[in-house]
Design an enzyme around this catalytic site. Structure first.
Site, PDB file in Angstrom:
ATOM      1  N   CYS A 144       0.848  -1.061  -0.019  1.00 14.02           N
ATOM      2  CA  CYS A 144      -0.020  -0.003   0.009  1.00 14.02           C
ATOM      3  C   CYS A 144       0.903   1.191   0.120  1.00 14.02           C
ATOM      4  O   CYS A 144       2.033   1.122   0.350  1.00 14.02           O
ATOM      5  CB  CYS A 144      -0.871  -0.051   1.183  1.00 14.02           C
ATOM      6  N   HIS A 145       0.099   2.225  -0.265  1.00 14.78           N
ATOM      7  CA  HIS A 145       1.017   3.507  -0.338  1.00 14.78           C
ATOM      8  C   HIS A 145       1.838   3.949   0.752  1.00 14.78           C
ATOM      9  O   HIS A 145       2.652   4.572   0.647  1.00 14.78           O
ATOM     10  CB  HIS A 145       0.169   4.774  -0.960  1.00 14.78           C
ATOM     11  N   THR A 146       1.203   3.767   1.918  1.00 12.82           N
ATOM     12  CA  THR A 146       1.698   4.168   3.053  1.00 12.82           C
ATOM     13  C   THR A 146       3.009   3.566   3.461  1.00 12.82           C
ATOM     14  O   THR A 146       3.965   3.914   3.972  1.00 12.82           O
ATOM     15  CB  THR A 146       0.851   3.862   4.483  1.00 12.82           C
ATOM     16  N   HIS A 182       1.192  -3.410   6.067  1.00 18.66           N
ATOM     17  CA  HIS A 182       0.038  -3.374   6.850  1.00 18.66           C
ATOM     18  C   HIS A 182      -1.419  -3.825   6.159  1.00 18.66           C
ATOM     19  O   HIS A 182      -2.399  -3.737   6.840  1.00 18.66           O
ATOM     20  CB  HIS A 182      -0.168  -1.940   7.517  1.00 18.66           C
ATOM     21  N   GLU A 183      -1.331  -4.667   5.165  1.00 16.91           N
ATOM     22  CA  GLU A 183      -2.494  -5.075   4.604  1.00 16.91           C
ATOM     23  C   GLU A 183      -2.005  -6.561   4.414  1.00 16.91           C
ATOM     24  O   GLU A 183      -1.771  -7.276   3.322  1.00 16.91           O
ATOM     25  CB  GLU A 183      -2.751  -4.540   3.166  1.00 16.91           C
ATOM     26  N   CYS A 214      -9.954  -1.027  21.290  1.00 19.16           N
ATOM     27  CA  CYS A 214     -10.007  -1.409  22.470  1.00 19.16           C
ATOM     28  C   CYS A 214     -11.299  -1.414  23.177  1.00 19.16           C
ATOM     29  O   CYS A 214     -11.475  -2.211  24.139  1.00 19.16           O
ATOM     30  CB  CYS A 214      -8.909  -0.641  23.501  1.00 19.16           C
ATOM     31  N   CYS A 249     -11.660   3.040  25.176  1.00 17.71           N
ATOM     32  CA  CYS A 249     -11.060   4.620  25.237  1.00 17.71           C
ATOM     33  C   CYS A 249     -12.320   5.254  24.911  1.00 17.71           C
ATOM     34  O   CYS A 249     -13.492   4.886  24.476  1.00 17.71           O
ATOM     35  CB  CYS A 249      -9.795   4.531  24.595  1.00 17.71           C
ATOM     36  N   CYS A 299     -13.236   4.766  21.475  1.00 20.14           N
ATOM     37  CA  CYS A 299     -14.141   3.414  21.358  1.00 20.14           C
ATOM     38  C   CYS A 299     -15.538   3.700  21.625  1.00 20.14           C
ATOM     39  O   CYS A 299     -16.305   2.992  21.178  1.00 20.14           O
ATOM     40  CB  CYS A 299     -13.419   2.295  21.727  1.00 20.14           C
ATOM     41  N   CYS A 358      -9.374   4.692  17.733  1.00 19.48           N
ATOM     42  CA  CYS A 358      -9.018   4.072  18.955  1.00 19.48           C
ATOM     43  C   CYS A 358      -7.500   4.496  19.455  1.00 19.48           C
ATOM     44  O   CYS A 358      -6.865   4.505  18.724  1.00 19.48           O
ATOM     45  CB  CYS A 358      -8.777   2.557  19.171  1.00 19.48           C
ATOM     46  N   ARG A 417      -1.791   4.163  20.535  1.00 19.10           N
ATOM     47  CA  ARG A 417      -1.591   5.176  19.691  1.00 19.10           C
ATOM     48  C   ARG A 417       0.161   5.645  19.605  1.00 19.10           C
ATOM     49  O   ARG A 417       0.608   5.666  18.569  1.00 19.10           O
ATOM     50  CB  ARG A 417      -2.347   6.447  19.576  1.00 19.10           C
ATOM     51  N   CYS A 449      -6.461  -2.343   4.681  1.00 15.79           N
ATOM     52  CA  CYS A 449      -6.428  -1.008   4.372  1.00 15.79           C
ATOM     53  C   CYS A 449      -7.457  -0.554   3.232  1.00 15.79           C
ATOM     54  O   CYS A 449      -8.312   0.190   3.511  1.00 15.79           O
ATOM     55  CB  CYS A 449      -4.920  -0.753   4.337  1.00 15.79           C
ATOM     56  N   ARG A 455      -3.465  -3.377  -7.116  1.00 16.69           N
ATOM     57  CA  ARG A 455      -2.778  -3.943  -5.859  1.00 16.69           C
ATOM     58  C   ARG A 455      -2.062  -5.278  -6.344  1.00 16.69           C
ATOM     59  O   ARG A 455      -2.227  -5.977  -7.227  1.00 16.69           O
ATOM     60  CB  ARG A 455      -4.099  -4.482  -4.859  1.00 16.69           C
TER      61      ARG A 455
HETATM   62  N1  APR Z   1      -6.160  14.178 -10.921  1.00 19.16           N
HETATM   63  C1  APR Z   1      -6.589  13.028 -11.030  1.00 19.16           C
HETATM   64  N2  APR Z   1      -6.053  11.787 -10.694  1.00 19.16           N
HETATM   65  C2  APR Z   1      -5.004  11.940 -10.314  1.00 19.16           C
HETATM   66  C3  APR Z   1      -4.055  12.946 -10.242  1.00 19.16           C
HETATM   67  C4  APR Z   1      -4.685  14.320 -10.509  1.00 19.16           C
HETATM   68  N3  APR Z   1      -3.995  15.635 -10.169  1.00 19.16           N
HETATM   69  N4  APR Z   1      -2.865  12.456  -9.694  1.00 19.16           N
HETATM   70  C5  APR Z   1      -3.098  10.984  -9.611  1.00 19.16           C
HETATM   71  N5  APR Z   1      -4.177  10.608 -10.130  1.00 19.16           N
HETATM   72  C6  APR Z   1      -4.616   9.374 -10.100  1.00 19.16           C
HETATM   73  C7  APR Z   1      -3.745   8.305 -10.609  1.00 19.16           C
HETATM   74  O1  APR Z   1      -3.631   8.116 -12.103  1.00 19.16           O
HETATM   75  C8  APR Z   1      -4.055   6.858  -9.997  1.00 19.16           C
HETATM   76  O2  APR Z   1      -5.199   6.437 -10.904  1.00 19.16           O
HETATM   77  O3  APR Z   1      -5.025   8.749  -8.843  1.00 19.16           O
HETATM   78  C9  APR Z   1      -4.963   7.505  -8.874  1.00 19.16           C
HETATM   79  C10 APR Z   1      -4.074   6.981  -7.458  1.00 19.16           C
HETATM   80  O4  APR Z   1      -3.948   5.710  -7.492  1.00 19.16           O
HETATM   81  P1  APR Z   1      -2.971   4.807  -6.677  1.00 19.16           P
HETATM   82  O5  APR Z   1      -1.898   5.419  -6.965  1.00 19.16           O
HETATM   83  O6  APR Z   1      -3.436   3.345  -6.999  1.00 19.16           O
HETATM   84  O7  APR Z   1      -3.597   5.042  -5.150  1.00 19.16           O
HETATM   85  P2  APR Z   1      -4.562   4.197  -3.982  1.00 19.16           P
HETATM   86  O8  APR Z   1      -3.707   2.760  -3.587  1.00 19.16           O
HETATM   87  O9  APR Z   1      -5.591   4.200  -4.625  1.00 19.16           O
HETATM   88  O10 APR Z   1      -4.446   5.266  -2.991  1.00 19.16           O
HETATM   89  C11 APR Z   1      -4.801   6.517  -3.011  1.00 19.16           C
HETATM   90  O11 APR Z   1      -4.968   7.090  -0.753  1.00 19.16           O
HETATM   91  O12 APR Z   1      -3.640   5.525   0.666  1.00 19.16           O
HETATM   92  C12 APR Z   1      -3.928   6.879   0.357  1.00 19.16           C
HETATM   93  O13 APR Z   1      -2.443   8.825   0.298  1.00 19.16           O
HETATM   94  C13 APR Z   1      -2.861   7.551  -0.175  1.00 19.16           C
HETATM   95  O14 APR Z   1      -2.069   8.481  -2.318  1.00 19.16           O
HETATM   96  C14 APR Z   1      -2.869   7.507  -1.775  1.00 19.16           C
HETATM   97  C15 APR Z   1      -4.283   7.470  -2.006  1.00 19.16           C
HETATM   98 ZN    ZN Z   2      -2.497   1.410   3.569  1.00 16.30          ZN
HETATM   99 ZN    ZN Z   3     -10.003   2.342  21.765  1.00 17.09          ZN
END
Ligand code: APR
Ligand code: ZN
Ligand code: ZN
Length: 375
Positions: free
Chosen positions: A46-48, A68-69, A98, A101, A104, A112, A116, A175, A370
């Site tokens: 995931c992006h995080t 984390h997924e 939990c 808290c 929760c 929660c 943290r 996630c 994914r």
């Molecule tokens: N305008 C429109 N669409 C955009 C732009 C923009 N300026 N910039 C990026 N995108 C599109 C990308 O083309 C892509 O299809 O946003 C989409 C983002 O998708 P992913 O990179 O696969 O991200 P995702 O896993 O869905 O997560 C999205 O949420 O988890 C948070 O901050 C994290 O950036 C992540 C967001």
């Molecule tokens: Zn995530």
């Molecule tokens: Zn809690």
């Protein structure tokens, strides 16, 4: 029998910011009181994970084990653990529940706060780590650390899920998918017949579309600068698409025009403060609600003219889709088993943990929605 003993196993270790993860032999200590040791079977990326690895996350600490997924099977439990037992199929949860808290107890939030502080420092609730590698302490990540064959998490951070659920699919509910789906259903509370627009058609945005569809929205407009995402987005419920690159004027003006004054609900699933503004301003005067889901870079700020709020638009945000984690994740897993929600179509790539750097790369370049890795 491994109960009560240290386990030596394989993990992807993040030794420092911007470095490739390295597959290493690590030691995983047994779970202490109110802790659970899990054999991770599958993890998604995931992006995080990428964000923390980039060094921009102010809470990022190294060396650490990201991820984390994930989903797996309980290997052993520490003293006082009553919610799961060895052999249970489980998912680690980066937002615990939990039940005690202030957060929760409130029906208004899922945040929660019980662990943290230690979680933010990459430690177990007692302030120590269960991971070592080459004699060095290795930090936990988001209370999960799923890029490892074995991990230890707090008992309030584990959900037992249906034994029949395929772990290589339901790991996605850890996630991104839950976050987007819940943003539509719990946070925005999309109503039947309403109009919705979704910025960013990655896993999160597609899950929002699935939630808007489940809520009975009449129009679901996907907004993405990558038109190749539009085909798959139809499967998740998008009814039409707009690519901001194809217009001269601001995208909010385009949307206001084609929706007779703006949208009932908008969602930002990119993490870009400019598109957050566009999503708010594309809302209908008087009642439009915009929900921020994407995580912006640290230090970024959002802005709009206050007049936008005075005239009835509402700006909201959500983490993990507002789901109370331990109550909700097992139900979401059951919904998947009942074919009420899609998971399979999010998975564009499958591989093994050895390939984790490539999975991060595919996410970075936007090639994957994914990747699911066998651990
Ligand atoms: N305008 C429109 N669409 C955009 C732009 C923009 N300026 N910039 C990026 N995108 C599109 C990308 O083309 C892509 O299809 O946003 C989409 C983002 O998708 P992913 O990179 O696969 O991200 P995702 O896993 O869905 O997560 C999205 O949420 O988890 C948070 O901050 C994290 O950036 C992540 C967001
Ligand atoms: Zn995530
Ligand atoms: Zn809690």
């Amino acid at each position: 029998d491994t109960v009560g003993k240290t386990i030596t196993c394989k993990a992807a270790v993040a030794w420092g910011p911007k470095q490739e993860l390295k597959i290493e032999e690590i030691e995983v200590a047994p779970p202490k009181a109110h802790e659970v040791r899990i054999k991770i079977e599958f993890t998604a990326v995931c992006h995080t994970d990428d964000y923390t690895l980039s060094g921009q996350d102010p809470e990022g600490v190294f060396p650490s084990i990201l991820g984390h997924e994930g989903a797996g099977v309980v290997e052993s439990v520490g003293e006082g653990v009553t919610n799961v037992k060895p052999g249970d199929h489980v998912m680690p949860l980066y937002i615990p529940q939990c039940g005690e808290c202030k957060f929760c107890k409130s029906p208004k939030t899922n945040l929660c706060s019980k662990i943290r502080e230690s979680q933010g420092k990459g430690l177990m609730p007692d302030g120590t780590s269960r991971f070592t590698c080459k004699g060095q302490q290795v930090f936990h990540f988001m209370g999960c650390s799923t890029f490892s064959e074995y991990t230890v998490v707090a008992d309030i951070s584990v959900a037992k899920v249906n034994d029949k659920a395929p772990l290589d699919k339901v790991c996605l509910l850890g996630c991104g998918v839950s976050t987007g789906y819940g943003a539509a259903l719990n946070t925005a509370k999309v109503e039947p017949g309403s109009t919705c627009a979704i910025w960013g058609l990655g896993a999160v945005g597609l899950a929002v579309a699935m939630g808007c569809k489940a809520a009975g929205a009449s129009r679901i407009i996907g907004v993405d600068i990558n038109s190749s995402k539009f085909d798959i987005a139809r499967k998740f419920g998008c009814t039409e698409f707009v690519n901001p690159k194809e217009y001269e004027k601001p995208i909010q003006d385009v949307l206001i025009e084609i929706t007779d004054g703006g949208l009932d609900y908008t969602f930002e699933c990119i993490g870009n403060v400019q598109t957050m503004r566009a999503a708010l301003e594309a809302c209908h005067k008087g009642w439009g609600v915009s929900t921020v889901i994407g995580v912006a870079g640290s230090g970024q700020e959002i802005s709009t003219r206050p007049f936008q709020l005075v005239t009835g638009r509402v700006w909201k945000g959500t983490a993990f889709g507002g789901w109370k984690s331990r109550d909700s994740v097992p139900k979401l897993v059951d919904q998947y088993l009942e074919n009420k929600l899609i998971l399979d179509d999010f998975i564009t790539h499958t591989s093994t943990l050895n390939d984790v750097n490539n999975a991060l790369h595919l996410m970075h370049t936007g090639e994957s929605i994914r990747s699911v890795l066998k651990v």
